[in-house]
Design an enzyme around this catalytic site. Structure first.
Site, PDB file in Angstrom:
ATOM      1  N   THR A   2       7.906  44.609 -16.532  1.00 17.08           N
ATOM      2  CA  THR A   2       8.591  45.633 -16.762  1.00 17.08           C
ATOM      3  C   THR A   2       8.579  46.329 -17.583  1.00 17.08           C
ATOM      4  OG1 THR A   2      10.756  44.550 -17.598  1.00 17.08           O
ATOM      5  CG2 THR A   2      10.844  44.578 -15.498  1.00 17.08           C
ATOM      6  N   LYS A  25      20.720  53.296 -17.250  1.00 15.17           N
ATOM      7  CA  LYS A  25      20.552  52.330 -16.109  1.00 15.17           C
ATOM      8  C   LYS A  25      18.787  51.986 -15.676  1.00 15.17           C
ATOM      9  CE  LYS A  25      23.641  55.430 -13.816  1.00 15.17           C
ATOM     10  NZ  LYS A  25      24.446  56.439 -12.820  1.00 15.17           N
ATOM     11  N   GLY A  26      19.404  51.526 -14.513  1.00 18.35           N
ATOM     12  CA  GLY A  26      18.185  50.245 -14.306  1.00 18.35           C
ATOM     13  C   GLY A  26      17.140  50.682 -12.938  1.00 18.35           C
ATOM     14  N   GLU A  30      14.744  47.255  -9.064  1.00 14.60           N
ATOM     15  CA  GLU A  30      15.427  46.859  -7.886  1.00 14.60           C
ATOM     16  C   GLU A  30      15.360  48.559  -6.519  1.00 14.60           C
ATOM     17  OE1 GLU A  30      16.324  43.815  -7.747  1.00 14.60           O
ATOM     18  OE2 GLU A  30      17.102  43.159  -9.726  1.00 14.60           O
TER      19      GLU A  30
END
Lengths: 316, 754
Positions: free
Chosen positions: B479, B709-710, B713
């Protein structure tokens, strides 16, 4: 993988003699299919004879206007050859439709012809398969057989042959040149190289033990346009759901049988003036779908009609 | 007690003085990976020559091993050990926790004669070479007493029940609201089992140094793996040193350990030498978890002006007989669109299939393939543009619990995407656009995915050369963790990137929860920021208290860190000279992040909009993605390059879900079709046309101290639906049974007279 011995053949005659003399011998060139199968012990050769470095590569014109392609010429080389591109575009298109660039760089013409089926049950060694374990049964017959054959299958085997190149060669009427241990050279039409499954799906070709494919010989191209079309689930590195090769009035279908399927009924209908749609319908009268692969009928019909039309500039 | 308000003060990441935060910095470990020199778990060089273990998978789905014949396997040249359940070393019974605070219990391999799923490892052969072990593994002869496998998911829907401890979520009166709605959609979608297909399979290299078990494995979460292995072996947790330095993809599939780790450790202990064990590609398909199949019913009731009255989404799914994983495909819908009457829930059936578990965007990846297509169908029925329909139903607060959104830029993502993509050129009526032989269509879908923060620690060290070393029991599953930690450290400490080292993937480093649920960067990064701030304080105090420093006597709070120099106004020295003189052994401090007590008072999500243009071959039903654009809002972006890679990677997963991927179940055998990468069709380069991801400027102060934030996904959520909607726009056929393969599309086109 079982332990095996290995030799690098020095010349073609030495290779076939060694093959005849050594039990459980197999030829290897690119190895793109054989090695995968050996890892799964679907293939269990005791001895490998490496023919990949023999002087069998090269593409040369024939006196009759045809072309001779050496058996160890890589698929990529054939597809990019100017003579092939100019006079046999269907062959170039078919090769490029198969495998991936990496595989085509490694795979040879001879090996491509002898690749084995991609039937999922052939690859899953926990399942019955008459081709892998004769007499064990065909688990594809009642299984997830979306990609099974619609022509020439038997209750013993419903697998398909998945070479794209062979479909184009079938349409072009190519011959396969082989060398036997006796030193005798023989030529066989590509479509006669393969056997339909019948009761012995483990016997796949008309080659005798130890016979080595040394070349593919193309006759002069027939009059008319050429085209190869393949339908598949993803854009590259995927076996076909169906394919069609057209070379003038000659038509072959792929992924519909355990061999490239020369569409004689279609050719006859076309010669008699039928439309492409009518002509392919004539061929499909002989098809026997199994349920999950019923879609191959309309797929082959549409794909073939469109290809014949495109190749020959005819109306549908 | 932490509050999100404690995160409000400025910090070095927010200030971003050097501009490193957000910069498209190349991967920290990139050169190692592209030169093939990053040692993945199986390639780690052990201190002495290793032995190689190969597992044998069960050939049945359920039953018992009735006969074992290992004579031929043992006699295979080079074979050292052959184990089945009859002679495997003792392991703690499944689930045992000798240490009550272990984060995972015992996971014994070869525990008994029971076969619980097809492909379950039932024997191990260890040899001097991989080839010897492989040959031996093929010679293990097992016979089975087979039970009829109960594996037919579509045939089992009527006996599915609510997952334990879960209730349907109801707001208002859905049946009444739906019945009273003048425009309705009621349709059912299905998705197949999917496999993660990580490039690197699950693999381990293990050896013992005295009592200590040194285990290199490929895992997303360090602590549960360390604890689980210790519990299984029956040794203290500190006697397991677990390392996972480089990981070739996880995607949720490596959130747990598998038998490669346990068996490698047992064999290493038994043989007294290092042992390597890896799953083969074929074994990965059955032997590890998969995304389970779903059947999803979506019901939408709307007014003629497009406002939703009623929204329902029910998901049926499956998990292993002894598991309890639920694919929560309906959950995301609870926060997406406004509607006064709502009903969402899940039904689960337990089967003799291999274990179901999380796979990239669990829930959203499947669920958006239904809801976002249902919205497209509703838009068409209403005669409203799909973007406008979504905008019309934008909720002011979370539609289920009324909580305010921490930050919600869904509409901006959709509008920005529409403009950049040229959505105004889309013709609402399907089948009107051609390019050569191809029918061309455009589709869009919304994306949503929750945001999370977990507890984590991190340490920062500075040495006499002024080099900053970040240490954390975190993982980088591809990632970009290494890279963003380096950026945070460099920015926080005011040093060039080349002056930062990152050490992660080690159970002896300060613990972090690892990679999963797109919480990794926020969690690990926030702990790193805290460590960095603590190290700044320590250095500032050192400098201002050191008589030899030009900063002596100043206020620690006034010290600035930039370009490797510490300064107060015009008094300065290099960080290296300060440390060399005043703390030649270097300084090490820890930092920590904890979730804020009040964080869940806000609905925290990430958002996006997908736009896709496909070509459909009207002859064959083949689909090709021509171009695709995603616009995302996911807080502050740490690294524009690694974030983009994650987002576009997620979008490609969506393309695969829409068009090609799946493992059909052969219900006769309880096994999956497509057992290798030639048959399991993940998209290849040629399947992907122009692909772009744009990230909106955003800072979410409720998320964590960095406001990030991520994105791991998010890119997957909704992407497949945009493809499916584009297919409909191209040819007028809706296929609700994924993947949308040529055979299904062809049937639809023929039915339409095409």
């Amino acid at each position: 993988m079982r332990p095996f011995t290995y030799e690098r053949a020095v010349d073609a005659l030495g290779a076939v003699r060694s093959a005849a003399a050594t039990p459980g011998a197999r030829f290897i060139a690119g190895g793109t299919n054989l090695l995968d199968l050996m890892k799964l012990e679907i293939e269990q050769p005791q001895h490998l004879i490496d023919v990949g470095r023999l002087d069998l590569a090269g593409i040369a014109p024939m006196p009759d206007g045809g072309l001779r392609i050496g058996a160890s010429t890589s698929n990529s080389t054939v597809a990019a050859d100017p003579q092939v591109l100019a006079r046999y575009p269907v062959l170039s298109q078919a090769i490029v439709a198969g495998g991936s660039p990496q595989l085509r760089n490694k795979a040879t013409v001879g090996g491509n012809l002898l690749q084995r089926t991609r039937c999922a049950y052939f690859y899953d060694t926990t399942k019955p398969c008459n081709k892998r374990a004769p007499g064990s049964g065909c688990s594809a017959l009642e299984g997830l057989n979306r990609n099974a054959a619609i022509f020439g299958a038997s209750t013993a085997c419903i697998a398909t042959h998945t070479s794209d190149m062979a479909v184009a060669l079938a349409a072009l009427g190519a011959q396969v040149e082989t060398l036997a241990a006796s030193g005798e050279s023989r030529t066989t039409p590509v479509i006669d190289l393969y056997r339909l499954p019948g009761d012995t799906p483990q016997i796949e070709t008309s080659l005798a033990a130890g016979d080595l494919i040394t070349a593919v010989v193309l006759p002069p191209p027939p009059a008319g346009g050429q085209i190869y079309r393949k339908a598949r689930d993803r854009a590259s590195y995927a076996g076909g759901l169906a394919s069609v090769a057209v070379a003038g009035g000659q038509v072959a279908l792929g992924m519909v049988a355990l061999k490239p399927w020369r569409a004689h009924a279609t050719e006859a209908a076309l010669a008699a003036g039928a439309s492409p749609t009518e002509a392919i319908a004539r061929e499909l009268e002989g098809a026997s779908p199994l349920g999950r692969n019923d879609f191959k009928l309309p797929l082959v019909a549409r794909l073939s009609a469109a290809a014949i039309q495109e190749a020959n500039g005819r109306g549908a | 007690m932490t509050s999100v308000h404690d995160w409000t003060p400025n910090n070095p990441v927010k200030e971003n003085r050097s501009g490193l935060i957000g910069k498209p910095v190349d991967r920290y470990e990139g050169p190692l990976k592209v030169t093939g020199t990053a040692p993945y778990a199986y390639e780690v060089q052990p201190p002495s020559p290793p032995a190689y273990g190969v597992m044998v998978g069960a050939a049945i789905a359920t039953g018992r091993i009735s006969g074992v014949d290992i004579a031929e396997a043992q006699a295979t040249p080079g074979v050292l050990v052959v184990w089945t359940h009859l002679n495997a070393p003792f392991q703690a019974p499944k689930g045992t926790k000798a240490h009550p605070r272990s984060s995972a219990g015992s996971r014994p391999a070869l525990e008994n004669d029971r076969v619980l799923f097809f492909g379950q490892p039932v024997a191990l052969v260890v040899g001097e070479t991989l080839e010897a072990a492989t040959a031996g593994a093929h010679r293990v002869k097992l016979t089975y007493a087979e039970d009829a496998p109960d594996v037919d998911f579509p045939g089992s829907l009527d006996r599915a029940i609510s997952p334990v401890g879960e209730e349907d979520m109801e707001v208002g009166d859905f049946p009444r609201g739906f019945a009273a709605s003048p425009v309705q959609i009621d349709a059912t979608w299905s998705t197949p089992i999917q496999n993660h297909c990580q490039m690197e399979p699950c693999a381990s290299t293990v050896w013992f140094e005295g009592e200590k078990c040194v285990a290199h494995t490929s895992i997303q979460m360090v602590k549960p793996a360390q604890h689980g292995l210790a519990e299984t072996l029956g040794i203290p947790r500190d006697d397991v040193h677990l390392l996972t330095r480089y990981i070739g993809g996880g995607f949720g599939g490596k959130g747990q350990t598998y038998d490669d780790l346990i068996l490698a450790a047992l064999a290493a202990r038994a043989l007294g030498r290092p042992v390597k064990v890896a799953y083969t590609r074929q074994q990965m398909m059955h032997g590890t978890i998969h995304r389970p199949a779903t059947v999803m019913q979506v019901q939408l009731g709307a007014e003629k002006d497009g406002r939703l009255n009623a929204f329902s989404m029910m998901t049926w799914t499956h998990c292993h007989r002894e598991g309890n994983f639920t694919e929560h495909a309906s959950n995301f819908g609870r926060a997406l669109y406004a509607a006064p009457n709502r009903l969402t829930g899940h039904r689960l059936v337990k089967l003799d299939l291999p274990g179901a578990g999380p796979m990239r965007a669990p829930g959203e990846a499947s669920g958006t393939l239904a809801l976002e297509c249902a919205m497209d169908e509703l838009a068409e029925k209403l005669g409203i543009d799909p973007v406008e329909l979504r905008t019309l139903n934008e909720p002011p607060t979370d539609p289920e619990n009324g909580r305010p959104f921490s930050m919600r830029q869904l509409v901006r993502c959709l509008r920005e995407g529409a403009q950049q993509f040229g959505w105004d050129r889309r013709l609402p009526t399907p089948g009107l656009v051609r390019d050569g032989r191809w029918l061309v269509g455009m589709g869009m879908a919304a994306a949503i995915r929750g945001n999370f923060l977990l507890p984590a620690k991190c340490s920062f060290s500075v040495d006499a050369d002024g080099v900053i070393t970040v240490r954390q029991g975190m993982t980088d599953i591809g990632t970009g963790t290494y890279t963003v930690l380096a950026q945070i450290a460099a920015e926080t400490m005011g040093v060039p990137l080349g002056q930062v080292k990152v050490e992660i993937g080690d159970s002896e480093l300060p613990p972090a929860p690892g990679s999963g649920g797109q919480f990794g960067a926020a969690t690990a990064g926030s702990a790193a920021l805290a460590a960095g701030q603590n190290l700044r304080t320590a250095i500032a105090e050192l400098a201002t208290g050191d008589e030899a420093s030009p900063l002596f006597g100043g206020r620690p709070a006034d010290v600035t860190f930039q370009d490797g120099v510490v300064a107060i106004a015009n008094r300065s020295e290099t960080l290296a000279s300060l440390i060399r003189r005043a703390a030649p052994e270097g300084l090490t401090v820890e930092g920590e992040i904890k979730p804020a007590q009040d964080a869940r008072e806000w609905s925290q999500q990430t958002y996006g909009g997908h736009y896709c243009e496909v070509g459909v071959d009207p002859v064959t039903g083949e689909v090709r993605v021509r171009r695709m654009l995603g616009v995302f809002a996911a807080g502050r972006i740490l690294n524009a390059k690694t974030a983009r890679s994650q987002l576009t990677g997620g979008m490609i997963w969506g393309i695969g879900s829409a068009l090609t991927e799946g493992n059909p179940v052969d219900v006769r055998y309880g096994s999956l079709l497509n057992q290798d990468l030639a048959q399991y069709l993940a998209p290849v380069q040629a399947d992907i046309g122009d692909l772009e991801a744009i990230m909106l400027d955003e800072v979410d102060d409720k998320a964590n101290p960095m406001g990030i934030k991520g994105v791991g996904e998010l890119g997957n959520s909704g992407a497949g639906a945009a493809v499916a909607n584009a297919i409909y726009n191209a040819c007028g056929v809706r296929v609700r049974d994924y993947p949308i393969t040529p055979d299904k599309l062809l049937a639809g086109m023929i039915a339409r007279g095409m």
